[in-house]
Design an enzyme around this catalytic site. Structure first.
Site, short mmCIF file in Angstrom:
data_model
loop_
_atom_site.label_atom_id
_atom_site.label_comp_id
_atom_site.label_asym_id
_atom_site.label_seq_id
_atom_site.Cartn_x
_atom_site.Cartn_y
_atom_site.Cartn_z
N SER A 48 0.83 -1.20 0.00
CA SER A 48 0.00 0.00 0.00
C SER A 48 0.86 1.25 0.00
CB SER A 48 -0.92 0.00 1.22
OG SER A 48 -0.16 -0.13 2.39
N GLU A 85 -6.15 -0.94 -7.38
CA GLU A 85 -5.26 0.01 -8.06
C GLU A 85 -4.18 -0.79 -8.80
OE1 GLU A 85 -5.15 4.06 -5.46
OE2 GLU A 85 -4.27 2.31 -4.49
N ASN A 115 -4.87 6.07 -1.03
CA ASN A 115 -4.26 6.44 0.26
C ASN A 115 -3.69 7.86 0.25
OD1 ASN A 115 -4.88 4.17 1.72
ND2 ASN A 115 -3.01 3.08 1.17
N HIS A 153 -2.96 -3.26 -5.95
CA HIS A 153 -3.33 -2.90 -4.58
C HIS A 153 -4.83 -3.10 -4.33
CE1 HIS A 153 -3.76 0.40 -1.32
NE2 HIS A 153 -3.46 -0.75 -0.76
N1 3HC Z 1 -20.20 -13.12 1.52
C1 3HC Z 1 -20.67 -12.34 0.52
N2 3HC Z 1 -21.04 -11.06 0.68
C2 3HC Z 1 -20.94 -10.55 1.92
C3 3HC Z 1 -20.45 -11.30 3.01
C4 3HC Z 1 -20.08 -12.63 2.77
N3 3HC Z 1 -19.64 -13.41 3.74
N4 3HC Z 1 -20.46 -10.52 4.10
C5 3HC Z 1 -20.92 -9.33 3.70
N5 3HC Z 1 -21.23 -9.35 2.39
C6 3HC Z 1 -21.81 -8.28 1.60
C7 3HC Z 1 -23.12 -7.87 2.21
O1 3HC Z 1 -24.17 -8.70 1.78
C8 3HC Z 1 -23.27 -6.47 1.71
O2 3HC Z 1 -23.67 -6.49 0.35
P1 3HC Z 1 -24.87 -5.55 -0.18
O3 3HC Z 1 -24.39 -4.16 0.03
O4 3HC Z 1 -25.02 -5.94 -1.61
O5 3HC Z 1 -26.03 -5.91 0.67
C9 3HC Z 1 -21.82 -5.96 1.76
O6 3HC Z 1 -21.00 -7.11 1.67
C10 3HC Z 1 -21.52 -5.22 3.06
O7 3HC Z 1 -21.64 -6.12 4.15
P2 3HC Z 1 -22.48 -5.85 5.49
O8 3HC Z 1 -23.80 -5.25 5.15
O9 3HC Z 1 -22.50 -7.07 6.31
O10 3HC Z 1 -21.55 -4.86 6.26
P3 3HC Z 1 -21.59 -3.31 6.28
O11 3HC Z 1 -22.71 -2.73 5.49
O12 3HC Z 1 -21.45 -2.97 7.71
O13 3HC Z 1 -20.25 -2.93 5.49
C11 3HC Z 1 -17.97 -2.63 5.11
C12 3HC Z 1 -19.00 -3.35 5.93
C13 3HC Z 1 -18.02 -3.13 3.66
C14 3HC Z 1 -16.61 -2.98 5.69
C15 3HC Z 1 -18.26 -1.10 5.13
O14 3HC Z 1 -18.35 -0.68 6.44
C16 3HC Z 1 -17.21 -0.28 4.42
O15 3HC Z 1 -17.24 -0.17 3.21
N6 3HC Z 1 -16.31 0.30 5.20
C17 3HC Z 1 -15.19 1.06 4.66
C18 3HC Z 1 -14.12 0.12 4.23
C19 3HC Z 1 -12.97 0.83 3.64
O16 3HC Z 1 -12.90 2.04 3.51
N7 3HC Z 1 -11.97 0.03 3.21
C20 3HC Z 1 -10.76 0.54 2.65
C21 3HC Z 1 -9.75 0.68 3.73
S1 3HC Z 1 -8.26 1.39 3.12
C22 3HC Z 1 -7.43 0.07 2.49
O17 3HC Z 1 -7.83 -1.05 2.55
C23 3HC Z 1 -6.16 0.41 1.85
C24 3HC Z 1 -4.99 0.02 2.67
O18 3HC Z 1 -3.83 0.23 1.92
C25 3HC Z 1 -4.89 0.78 3.98
#
Ligand code: 3HC
Length: 282
Positions: free
Chosen positions: A119, A152, A190, A140
Site C-alpha cells: 500500500s 489500483e 491512500n 493494490h
Molecule cells: N459473503 C458475501 N457477501 C458478503 C459477506 C459474505 N460473507 N459478508 C458481507 N457481504 C456483503 C453484504 O451482503 C453487503 O452487500 P450488499 O451491500 O449488496 O447488501 C456488503 O458485503 C456489506 O456487508 P455488510 O452489510 O454485512 O456490512 P456493512 O454494510 O457494515 O459494510 C464494510 C461493511 C463493507 C466494511 C463497510 O463498512 C465499508 O465499506 N467500510 C469502509 C471500508 C474501507 O474504507 N476500506 C478501505 C480501507 S483502506 C485500504 O484497505 C487500503 C490500505 O492500503 C490501507
C-alpha cells in the site's frame, strides 16, 4: 498472455482475501504462508466468509464449492513454481519483500508476472530488485478484499505495456474495477485517504469534537460507510502510522505527518480492532 494459475504470497487479512477472489474467479490458486498455524487461520477466514455468504444468500453453495476446489494452501514456496502470476501480500518491509521475490525468481518460469499488494512501498524499487523488472506491477486491493470493488494497478517505471495490460485485464477478470495509479506513495486512494484520517486525529486533539461525534458527522453528514475513527481502527493504527511515515518521508508535506497521538497509540499497542483497542474498545 493467458493466466491459469495464480500464486499468492501471504495468507493474512489481505492475502487470504486476494486468494479467495482469485479462486472464486476460476483461477487455480495456491496461497503460501510461512507457518502452518498462520495458513490455517487464513484458510479458515476464507471458509468462514464463504459459509456466511451462503447463509446470507450472497454466495451460492456451488460457488462456495468451486472456490474451495480451486484453492490450495501450502507452506512450501516451491509449490508456487507453476504460477503464471504471483501476488505478494506479506509484511510491509522492503527487505522482506525483496527476499521473497528473489526466492521466487529462482523457481518460477520466465513468463511469470510478479505483483505486489503493497500500500505504500515504491513499486519501481521492488521491481528493480528482481530479474523481471518489466514483468512487475503493483496490484493494490482494499480491505475487505472480497467486498471492496476497487483495485489500483500501479506501473513501475520499468513495467512493460504487455504486463500492465495483462494485470489490468486480470483485475477485471476478478470482478474488480481497476484504476491506474502512479508509482508515488499512497498511489491514488491512500494519497487522499491518509491525510483525511490524520486530519481527523489532529482535529480531535485540537478539540473539534468527541470521537463519536466526529465519526457520526462524517458517516451521516457525508454518507461514508464509516467515520474516520472507526475506519482508522478497521485499517489498523500501526498500518496507518507506517503509511503516513513513508508518505511524509517522500513528500515532506505536513498533511502526511503522523500526529503525536497516533504515534503514542501505536506505542501503547492500541492498533485498533485487531488488538482489541484503538479509538474504540472491541
Ligand atoms: N459473503 C458475501 N457477501 C458478503 C459477506 C459474505 N460473507 N459478508 C458481507 N457481504 C456483503 C453484504 O451482503 C453487503 O452487500 P450488499 O451491500 O449488496 O447488501 C456488503 O458485503 C456489506 O456487508 P455488510 O452489510 O454485512 O456490512 P456493512 O454494510 O457494515 O459494510 C464494510 C461493511 C463493507 C466494511 C463497510 O463498512 C465499508 O465499506 N467500510 C469502509 C471500508 C474501507 O474504507 N476500506 C478501505 C480501507 S483502506 C485500504 O484497505 C487500503 C490500505 O492500503 C490501507
Amino acid at each position: 498472455m493467458t493466466i491459469k494459475t495464480v500464486g499468492v504470497l501471504g495468507c493474512g487479512l489481505m492475502g487470504s482475501g486476494i486468494a479467495q477472489v482469485c479462486a472464486a474467479a476460476g483461477y487455480r490458486t495456491i496461497v503460501r504462508e510461512v507457518e502452518e498455524p498462520f495458513l490455517e487461520k487464513g484458510m479458515e477466514r476464507i471458509r468462514k466468509f464463504l459459509r456466511d455468504g451462503v447463509e446470507k444468500g450472497k454466495v451460492t453453495a456451488e460457488a462456495e464449492g468451486k472456490t474451495l476446489q480451486n484453492l490450495s494452501g501450502t507452506t512450501a514456496l516451491a509449490e508456487l513454481e507453476s504460477s503464471d502470476l504471483i501476488i505478494e501480500a506479506i509484511i510491509e518491509n522492503v527487505e522482506e519483500k525483496t527476499k521473497a521475490f528473489a526466492a521466487l525468481d529462482a523457481i518460477v518460469r520466465s513468463h511469470t508476472i510478479f505483483c505486489s499488494n503493497t500500500s505504500s512501498l515504491c513499486i519501481t524499487e521492488l521491481a528493480s530488485k528482481t530479474k523481471r523488472p518489466d514483468r512487475f506491477a503493483g496490484l493494490h486491493f482494499f480491505n475487505p478484499v472480497p467486498i471492496m470493488k476497487l483495485v489500483e494497478v500501479i506501473r513501475a517505471l520499468t513495467t512493460s505495456d504487455e504486463t500492465y495490460q495483462t494485470v489490468f485485464s486480470f483485475a477485471q477478470s476478478l470482478g474488480k474495477e481497476p484504476i491506474t495509479a502512479p508509482d508515488k506513495p499512497g498511489f491514488i486512494v491512500n494519497r487522499l485517504l491518509v491525510p483525511y484520517l490524520l486530519d481527523a486525529i489532529r482535529s480531535y486533539e485540537h478539540g473539534l469534537g468527541t470521537i463519536e461525534d466526529i465519526d457520526k458527522g462524517m458517516k451521516l453528514g457525508c454518507g461514508y460507510p464509516m467515520g474516520p475513527f472507526t475506519l482508522l481502527d478497521f485499517v489498523g493504527l500501526d498500518t496507518t502510522y507506517y503509511i503516513a511515515n513513508i508518505m511524509f518521508e517522500e513528500y515532506r508535506e505536513p498533511a502526511y505527518a503522523p500526529p503525536p497521538l497516533l504515534k503514542r497509540m501505536v506505542l501503547a499497542g492500541r492498533m485498533g480492532k485487531k488488538s482489541g483497542q484503538g479509538f474504540y474498545k472491541y
